[in-house]
Scaffold this motif. Structure first.
Motif, PDB file in Angstrom:
ATOM      1  N   PHE A 121      -1.847 -26.844 126.791  1.00 24.87           N
ATOM      2  CA  PHE A 121      -2.055 -28.260 127.111  1.00 24.87           C
ATOM      3  C   PHE A 121      -1.597 -29.125 125.940  1.00 24.87           C
ATOM      4  O   PHE A 121      -1.944 -28.851 124.785  1.00 24.87           O
ATOM      5  N   ARG A 122      -0.827 -30.157 126.229  1.00 26.94           N
ATOM      6  CA  ARG A 122      -0.450 -31.147 125.225  1.00 26.94           C
ATOM      7  C   ARG A 122      -1.240 -32.431 125.470  1.00 26.94           C
ATOM      8  O   ARG A 122      -1.903 -32.582 126.484  1.00 26.94           O
ATOM      9  N   ALA A 123      -1.149 -33.358 124.534  1.00 30.22           N
ATOM     10  CA  ALA A 123      -1.884 -34.616 124.660  1.00 30.22           C
ATOM     11  C   ALA A 123      -1.550 -35.319 125.969  1.00 30.22           C
ATOM     12  O   ALA A 123      -2.432 -35.877 126.649  1.00 30.22           O
ATOM     13  N   GLU A 124      -0.266 -35.289 126.359  1.00 30.75           N
ATOM     14  CA  GLU A 124       0.147 -35.982 127.585  1.00 30.75           C
ATOM     15  C   GLU A 124      -0.385 -35.321 128.846  1.00 30.75           C
ATOM     16  O   GLU A 124      -0.328 -35.912 129.934  1.00 30.75           O
ATOM     17  N   PHE A 129      -9.793 -29.837 120.270  1.00 31.89           N
ATOM     18  CA  PHE A 129      -9.162 -30.857 119.432  1.00 31.89           C
ATOM     19  C   PHE A 129      -7.652 -30.770 119.613  1.00 31.89           C
ATOM     20  O   PHE A 129      -7.114 -29.714 120.012  1.00 31.89           O
ATOM     21  N   LEU A 130      -6.971 -31.870 119.350  1.00 29.63           N
ATOM     22  CA  LEU A 130      -5.517 -31.885 119.395  1.00 29.63           C
ATOM     23  C   LEU A 130      -5.010 -31.458 118.024  1.00 29.63           C
ATOM     24  O   LEU A 130      -5.182 -32.170 117.040  1.00 29.63           O
ATOM     25  N   GLY A 131      -4.407 -30.290 117.959  1.00 29.37           N
ATOM     26  CA  GLY A 131      -3.989 -29.733 116.680  1.00 29.37           C
ATOM     27  C   GLY A 131      -2.711 -30.360 116.148  1.00 29.37           C
ATOM     28  O   GLY A 131      -2.045 -31.159 116.812  1.00 29.37           O
ATOM     29  N   SER A 132      -2.355 -29.979 114.940  1.00 27.80           N
ATOM     30  CA  SER A 132      -1.201 -30.560 114.261  1.00 27.80           C
ATOM     31  C   SER A 132       0.121 -30.225 114.940  1.00 27.80           C
ATOM     32  O   SER A 132       1.122 -30.914 114.734  1.00 27.80           O
ATOM     33  N   SER A 133       0.135 -29.174 115.774  1.00 26.54           N
ATOM     34  CA  SER A 133       1.360 -28.808 116.476  1.00 26.54           C
ATOM     35  C   SER A 133       1.534 -29.559 117.782  1.00 26.54           C
ATOM     36  O   SER A 133       2.534 -29.389 118.478  1.00 26.54           O
ATOM     37  N   GLY A 134       0.535 -30.394 118.141  1.00 23.13           N
ATOM     38  CA  GLY A 134       0.626 -31.195 119.354  1.00 23.13           C
ATOM     39  C   GLY A 134      -0.044 -30.573 120.564  1.00 23.13           C
ATOM     40  O   GLY A 134      -0.080 -31.185 121.633  1.00 23.13           O
ATOM     41  N   TYR A 135      -0.594 -29.375 120.417  1.00 20.87           N
ATOM     42  CA  TYR A 135      -1.264 -28.710 121.531  1.00 20.87           C
ATOM     43  C   TYR A 135      -2.779 -28.877 121.435  1.00 20.87           C
ATOM     44  O   TYR A 135      -3.331 -29.026 120.346  1.00 20.87           O
ATOM     45  N   LEU A 136      -3.438 -28.826 122.580  1.00 19.70           N
ATOM     46  CA  LEU A 136      -4.893 -28.803 122.620  1.00 19.70           C
ATOM     47  C   LEU A 136      -5.354 -27.426 122.145  1.00 19.70           C
ATOM     48  O   LEU A 136      -4.882 -26.395 122.627  1.00 19.70           O
ATOM     49  N   GLU A 137      -6.274 -27.423 121.194  1.00 14.46           N
ATOM     50  CA  GLU A 137      -6.778 -26.172 120.650  1.00 14.46           C
ATOM     51  C   GLU A 137      -8.297 -26.101 120.809  1.00 14.46           C
ATOM     52  O   GLU A 137      -8.965 -27.119 120.969  1.00 14.46           O
ATOM     53  N   VAL A 138      -8.804 -24.891 120.745  1.00 13.43           N
ATOM     54  CA  VAL A 138     -10.249 -24.663 120.755  1.00 13.43           C
ATOM     55  C   VAL A 138     -10.602 -23.936 119.468  1.00 13.43           C
ATOM     56  O   VAL A 138      -9.968 -22.939 119.105  1.00 13.43           O
ATOM     57  N   GLY A 139     -11.598 -24.467 118.765  1.00 14.56           N
ATOM     58  CA  GLY A 139     -12.004 -23.864 117.503  1.00 14.56           C
ATOM     59  C   GLY A 139     -13.504 -23.886 117.336  1.00 14.56           C
ATOM     60  O   GLY A 139     -14.238 -24.410 118.181  1.00 14.56           O
TER      61      GLY A 139
END
Length: 246
Positions: free
Chosen positions: A172-175, A214-224
């Motif tokens: 998933f990306r921000a868009e 969270f939206l990570g630095s690579s532009g993808y939605l991440e789970v942490g």
């Protein structure tokens, strides 16, 4: 063996600056390599030459490529490892490297990084004549990068990779996220058997052992997990389904 590639480059052009992006790509994993170079190359100056060697087909009939992008160059095997670059670059020219006088000889069947990719990169940095290195092709290989798909009132995605901290990078990306989710921070995310309900700006916004998005630095939605390893805490790895509710 990375040092050998650097030695080949410096022997041809001792004036170049060499930067290591990563050597942590999972062996033989083309998708992992594609994600790594696609997220990194835009941070380099114009006329950077990227040597991307993830090459499980070394020594076979797969072609070596020289790709000219908007203002940077990429040298890699024709196996899809540059798919993320192809997706991002609007104007590219791809050449099949056939001018063997730029190669080291004899060319090893198992070490094209040393004998093909590194010397071509070095000679390119000296003469800046990509047109002399091979003919243009259009049938280069591209991986079908997985995209989220809407079905049954939800959007279905997948965990693309687990980074070195154990964060789960989804496709998933921000868009792909509804604007109200980004604004309010309330998200309905199912990762495997685990529910994630908060979209936060950074790791420290999460509680102990709480899975957060969270939206990570690579532009993808991440789970942490704040100060933890999400993959180990949740028992989740690459390929795990991710479902975004509306």
């Amino acid at each position: 063996m990375v040092g050998v590639l650097k030695g080949v480059i410096l022997k041809i052009n001792p004036d170049v600056t060499i930067v290591d992006i990563t050597h942590a790509v999972t062996p033989f994993d083309l998708l992992d390599g594609a994600l790594a170079i696609a997220s990194a190359y835009a941070h380099f100056p114009p006329r950077t030459i990227h040597v991307v060697v993830v090459d499980p087909g070394v020594g076979t009939e797969r072609r070596p490529l020289l790709v000219s992008g908007q203002n940077q160059y990429f040298i890699a095997p024709d196996n899809g490892v540059l798919s993320g670059v192809f997706e991002k670059e609007s104007n590219i020219l791809v050449r099949h490297l056939t001018s063997e006088h730029y190669f080291l000889h004899p060319v090893s069947k198992t070490f094209h990084g040393r004998d093909v990719f590194a010397p071509v990169a070095a000679w390119l940095s000296k003469n800046w004549q990509p047109g002399s290195m091979g003919e243009e092709i259009t049938d280069y290989k591209k991986l079908a990068l997985p995209r989220p798909k809407e079905a049954d009132g939800v959007v279905k995605g997948v965990v693309l990779k687990v980074d070195s901290f154990g964060n789960l990078l989804t496709n998933f990306r921000a868009e792909d996220l509804p604007p109200d989710i980004v604004e309010k921070g309330d998200i309905k995310l199912q990762v495997g058997n685990h529910a994630v309900t908060r979209l936060v700006p950074t790791f420290a916004s999460g509680g102990a052992r709480e899975p957060i998005a969270f939206l990570g630095s690579s532009g993808y939605l991440e789970v942490g997990v704040n100060r933890g390893n999400a993959s180990k805490t949740l028992g989740i790895g690459r390929g795990t389904p991710v479902v975004l509710g509306k």
